[in-house]
Motif scaffolding. Structure first.
Motif, PDB file in Angstrom:
ATOM      1  N   ALA A  11      48.792  22.641 -19.923  1.00 46.21           N
ATOM      2  CA  ALA A  11      47.373  22.750 -19.559  1.00 46.21           C
ATOM      3  C   ALA A  11      47.162  23.760 -18.445  1.00 46.21           C
ATOM      4  O   ALA A  11      46.222  24.568 -18.490  1.00 46.21           O
ATOM      5  N   LEU A  12      48.017  23.743 -17.449  1.00 48.33           N
ATOM      6  CA  LEU A  12      47.892  24.691 -16.348  1.00 48.33           C
ATOM      7  C   LEU A  12      48.178  26.112 -16.811  1.00 48.33           C
ATOM      8  O   LEU A  12      47.475  27.060 -16.439  1.00 48.33           O
ATOM      9  N   ALA A  13      49.219  26.273 -17.626  1.00 48.84           N
ATOM     10  CA  ALA A  13      49.597  27.605 -18.083  1.00 48.84           C
ATOM     11  C   ALA A  13      48.522  28.230 -18.965  1.00 48.84           C
ATOM     12  O   ALA A  13      48.351  29.451 -18.981  1.00 48.84           O
ATOM     13  N   ALA A  14      47.785  27.387 -19.700  1.00 44.96           N
ATOM     14  CA  ALA A  14      46.790  27.897 -20.648  1.00 44.96           C
ATOM     15  C   ALA A  14      45.413  28.083 -20.033  1.00 44.96           C
ATOM     16  O   ALA A  14      44.551  28.732 -20.636  1.00 44.96           O
ATOM     17  N   HIS A  15      45.174  27.524 -18.849  1.00 43.94           N
ATOM     18  CA  HIS A  15      43.817  27.537 -18.308  1.00 43.94           C
ATOM     19  C   HIS A  15      43.452  28.916 -17.771  1.00 43.94           C
ATOM     20  O   HIS A  15      44.183  29.488 -16.951  1.00 43.94           O
TER      21      HIS A  15
END
Length: 289
Positions: free
Chosen positions: A19-23
């Motif tokens: 989630a963090l990498a894609a945000h």
């Protein structure tokens, strides 16, 4: 926002990391874990760098996301808040009321933002359903049952979690139940609990609206019996959480990240996480008594 991830376990791999990498509003600055080799593997997978010193990672970021056991989460959340870092936290907030209160107090003293990730509160469809029931009002009673099979016959990546084995369903899935019951029925004014099979807990609450609620909480349900059931009954009739309403967990966590980036106070902040911890501790005391 530059965010650092603390934790390298299954939840970090499945939820926080992706989630963090894609945000689009986040730069994932690095990963720290208690096992350096695991931090290196996860950092490589996410396209970021591993840290060997958690304080160095905290110093390099605007916010931290914590995917650690509750007792460790509280310790690092306090350290990060005192350094002025915003917090993306998981449930339960801490393993004790004292630690949860220390986190909430540190957040307030530092003036930083905090969001505690209660999955259904950030799933778009589930959150909308919860909001509809809260707006409807007039509820007589409710129930929120979480039948987890983490320690059932089928292998789960979370079965090796020492804190889950120690705390059981009350502390692992109990926060999910409370995150639905409290916004609809109001704060809990009375807490009762009874033992069921294995780690199963039967929770009974009285709410400040006059409504009552129950919850069955377990991580040891037989896999064919696993599932979630939420229902409210009142003047509007019967409202039941639709089956399979929840979507992808990384999408839900992305909305939690949105809430953190917004900077405004959120209903699922550290103070709410503290209240959930207080109720869990009351239930635990009732079981011991």
């Amino acid at each position: 926002m530059r965010v650092g991830l603390l934790g390298t376990g299954p939840w970090a791999w499945k939820a926080h990391g992706p989630a963090l990498a894609a945000h689009p509003g986040v730069e994932l600055a690095g990963v720290w874990g208690r096992r350096p080799e695991a931090a290196g593997q996860l950092a490589e997978h996410l396209g970021t760098r591993p840290y060997t010193d958690p304080d160095a990672l905290i110093a390099d970021v605007d916010a931290v996301a914590i995917a650690l056991p509750p007792h460790l989460q509280a310790r690092f959340a306090i350290r990060a808040a005192e350094e002025g870092r915003h917090l993306l936290l998981d449930k339960p907030l801490a393993a004790t009321v004292a630690d949860a209160r220390a986190v909430a107090d540190a957040v307030a003293a530092a003036g930083v933002s905090s969001v505690v990730f209660f999955t259904l509160r950030f799933d778009a469809a589930a959150a909308a359903w919860i909001g509809e029931q809260a707006a409807a009002g007039g509820w007589f009673t409710g129930r929120a049952d979480w039948y987890g099979a983490v320690f059932g016959a089928d292998a789960s990546p979370y079965a090796d979690s020492p804190w889950r084995r120690e705390k059981g369903g009350l502390w692992d899935v109990g926060p999910h139940a409370l995150s639905v019951l409290l916004p609809v029925l109001g704060d809990a004014t009375e807490v009762r609990a009874a033992h069921g099979p294995a780690d199963t807990v039967h929770l009974t609450l009285r709410h400040d609206t006059g409504a009552s609620s129950t919850a069955v909480l377990t991580l040891t349900a037989p896999p064919p019996a696993a599932g979630v059931a939420v229902e409210f009954r009142g003047t509007a009739g019967v409202a039941t959480l639709p089956d399979r309403i929840t979507g992808d967990v990384t999408d839900a966590l992305g909305r939690a990240i949105d809430a953190l980036l917004a900077g405004a106070p959120h209903a699922c902040d550290a103070r709410f996480g503290l209240r959930v911890t207080e109720i869990l501790a009351e239930a635990e005391a009732a079981l011991a008594g």
